[in-house]
Motif scaffolding. Structure first.
Motif, PDB file in Angstrom:
ATOM      1  N   LYS A   9      61.555  32.765 -34.310  1.00 16.09           N
ATOM      2  CA  LYS A   9      60.162  32.358 -34.366  1.00 16.09           C
ATOM      3  C   LYS A   9      59.648  32.232 -32.931  1.00 16.09           C
ATOM      4  O   LYS A   9      60.262  31.597 -32.083  1.00 16.09           O
ATOM      5  CB  LYS A   9      60.034  31.019 -35.092  1.00 16.09           C
ATOM      6  N   SER A  10      58.537  32.878 -32.629  1.00 19.81           N
ATOM      7  CA  SER A  10      57.975  32.843 -31.281  1.00 19.81           C
ATOM      8  C   SER A  10      57.195  31.546 -31.087  1.00 19.81           C
ATOM      9  O   SER A  10      56.394  31.143 -31.937  1.00 19.81           O
ATOM     10  CB  SER A  10      57.039  34.039 -31.065  1.00 19.81           C
ATOM     11  N   MET A  11      57.460  30.871 -29.915  1.00 22.53           N
ATOM     12  CA  MET A  11      56.811  29.598 -29.624  1.00 22.53           C
ATOM     13  C   MET A  11      56.449  29.550 -28.138  1.00 22.53           C
ATOM     14  O   MET A  11      56.945  30.349 -27.340  1.00 22.53           O
ATOM     15  CB  MET A  11      57.735  28.409 -29.965  1.00 22.53           C
ATOM     16  N   GLU A  12      55.585  28.635 -27.774  1.00 22.47           N
ATOM     17  CA  GLU A  12      55.302  28.363 -26.369  1.00 22.47           C
ATOM     18  C   GLU A  12      55.457  26.857 -26.143  1.00 22.47           C
ATOM     19  O   GLU A  12      55.148  26.051 -27.022  1.00 22.47           O
ATOM     20  CB  GLU A  12      53.918  28.829 -25.958  1.00 22.47           C
ATOM     21  N   GLY A  13      55.979  26.500 -24.968  1.00 21.79           N
ATOM     22  CA  GLY A  13      56.242  25.080 -24.712  1.00 21.79           C
ATOM     23  C   GLY A  13      56.007  24.715 -23.255  1.00 21.79           C
ATOM     24  O   GLY A  13      55.912  25.571 -22.369  1.00 21.79           O
ATOM     25  N   ILE A  14      55.929  23.440 -23.017  1.00 21.43           N
ATOM     26  CA  ILE A  14      55.770  22.907 -21.675  1.00 21.43           C
ATOM     27  C   ILE A  14      56.580  21.615 -21.600  1.00 21.43           C
ATOM     28  O   ILE A  14      56.746  20.912 -22.605  1.00 21.43           O
ATOM     29  CB  ILE A  14      54.282  22.652 -21.359  1.00 21.43           C
ATOM     30  N   GLY A  15      57.091  21.304 -20.435  1.00 17.00           N
ATOM     31  CA  GLY A  15      57.937  20.114 -20.301  1.00 17.00           C
ATOM     32  C   GLY A  15      57.435  19.190 -19.201  1.00 17.00           C
ATOM     33  O   GLY A  15      56.745  19.594 -18.276  1.00 17.00           O
TER      34      GLY A  15
END
Length: 365
Positions: free
Chosen positions: A349-355
């Motif tokens: 599943k394609s996702m985008e994230g930030i930390g």
């Protein structure tokens, strides 16, 4: 005793005169020896008494008692003058020396030796007492100006024996009013029986200190939470307790605010449609939001204790690791990273994230 010359025959006169001359010389030698010894004894007494006067003056700096030691030094000085005048008179007239006077001066010398020895030995004692007094005075100032409430109360009657400025300011009572009270008067949640029961482990030497959290009652009728630390002591010759009281109002308010904040943000996270993960410094998942069930098909508990990159596509793992390392160093990415994550059904599943970096409640990151 030799008879008078006029009663002795002329033939014996010369012999008697010789005998008398010999006796006179012996008496002169005896008087000279007695005089010399007495001069030495008097001289030693003068020096010792002068030394005692000097030592007395030095104790002014040690004890801080000027007039007391000036008086003692003056007394020693007068004794020195008296011995000195006797010494001068004896030097001018050695014939005044006799055995009885010598015994008296030997006794005076012994007294002078004892005086000097006492002054020398008492100096360190006064110095130690001065250090103790200075320490007590310093501690007294610290206690008096402490923001904590400090109470000393009697072990038998529980009446307050000493209170500091922090206690009077926080409670609103004057010192005189508090000296008519006991700790029970300030603690609405305790009566005398329960409070004495709380103190019994201290009185029986089973524990070195006791602590409790309770409330204090101010003079105006308001309450405030406190943390109480009590130890045994002695005050003015009687058994007593010393209690240090910390007003915990601000601390409890901050803790409650933190709990409310945690509850609020946990509610936001758990009801959000976004996927939120909390990682420790080793990039291990320590919290996983419930939304993972809907997004990736896993139960939140399945991801706890698992490396964050464990279900990242191999081709995207290096990019995600760089973002995580940069976030741990405090370097936030200027845009989200796009990567593929394994779904519970085996698909990607394609996702985008930030930390971002945050401290955990236990102090870790």
């Amino acid at each position: 005793m030799l008879p008078p010359i006029w009663l002795i025959p002329f033939s014996q006169t010369n012999a008697i005169l010789v005998e008398r001359a010999t006796a006179g010389k012996a008496g002169f030698r005896a008087d000279w020896r007695c005089s010399a010894i007495e001069i030495v004894v008097l001289g030693a007494s003068v020096l010792l008494q002068l030394m005692a006067a000097i030592l007395a003056l030095r104790l002014i700096r040690v004890t801080g008692r000027t007039w007391a030691w000036v008086t003692v030094a003056a007394a020693f000085t007068l004794m020195t003058v008296r011995r000195g005048s006797t010494l001068i008179a004896l030097i001018r007239d050695p014939d005044a020396a006799n055995g009885a006077t010598l015994v008296t001066e030997l006794i005076a010398l012994a007294i002078s030796i004892l005086l000097v020895g006492g002054m020398i030995s008492i100096g360190p004692v006064f110095a130690r007492l001065r250090r103790i007094a200075d320490l007590e005075e310093g501690l007294g100032r610290v206690i008096e100006t402490s923001l904590y409430e400090v109470f000393i109360f009697a072990a038998d009657s529980l009446r307050f024996l000493r209170v500091n400025l922090g206690a009077t300011e926080n409670l609103g009572y004057t010192e005189d009013e508090l000296y008519e009270m006991t700790p029970v008067d300030l603690k609405p949640d305790y009566d005398e029986t329960t409070f004495r029961g709380f103190l019994s482990p201290l009185q029986e030497n089973r524990v070195p200190r006791v602590r409790l959290e309770t409330r204090h009652l101010r003079k105006d009728g308001s309450y405030y939470p406190v943390e109480v630390d009590i130890q045994t002591t002695r005050f003015e010759g009687q058994a007593a307790f010393v209690a240090v009281i910390q007003d915990t109002s601000e601390r409890l308010a901050a803790e409650q605010a933190l709990r409310d904040s945690e509850t609020y943000f946990r509610s936001l996270i758990e009801n959000s449609q976004d996927l939120t993960s909390v990682l420790d410094e080793n990039m291990i998942t320590v919290y996983q939001s419930p939304s993972i069930k809907q997004i990736l098909g896993f139960e939140p508990e399945e991801r706890i204790g698992v490396p964050a990159t464990d279900n990242i596509h191999p081709d995207d793992k290096e990019a995600v690791q760089k973002v995580l390392v940069a976030a741990a160093a405090g370097e936030l990415p200027d845009r989200p990273v796009v990567y593929r994550v394994l779904h519970a059904d085996g698909s990607w599943k394609s996702m985008e994230g930030i930390g971002t970096i945050r401290n955990l409640p236990d102090g870790s990151r």
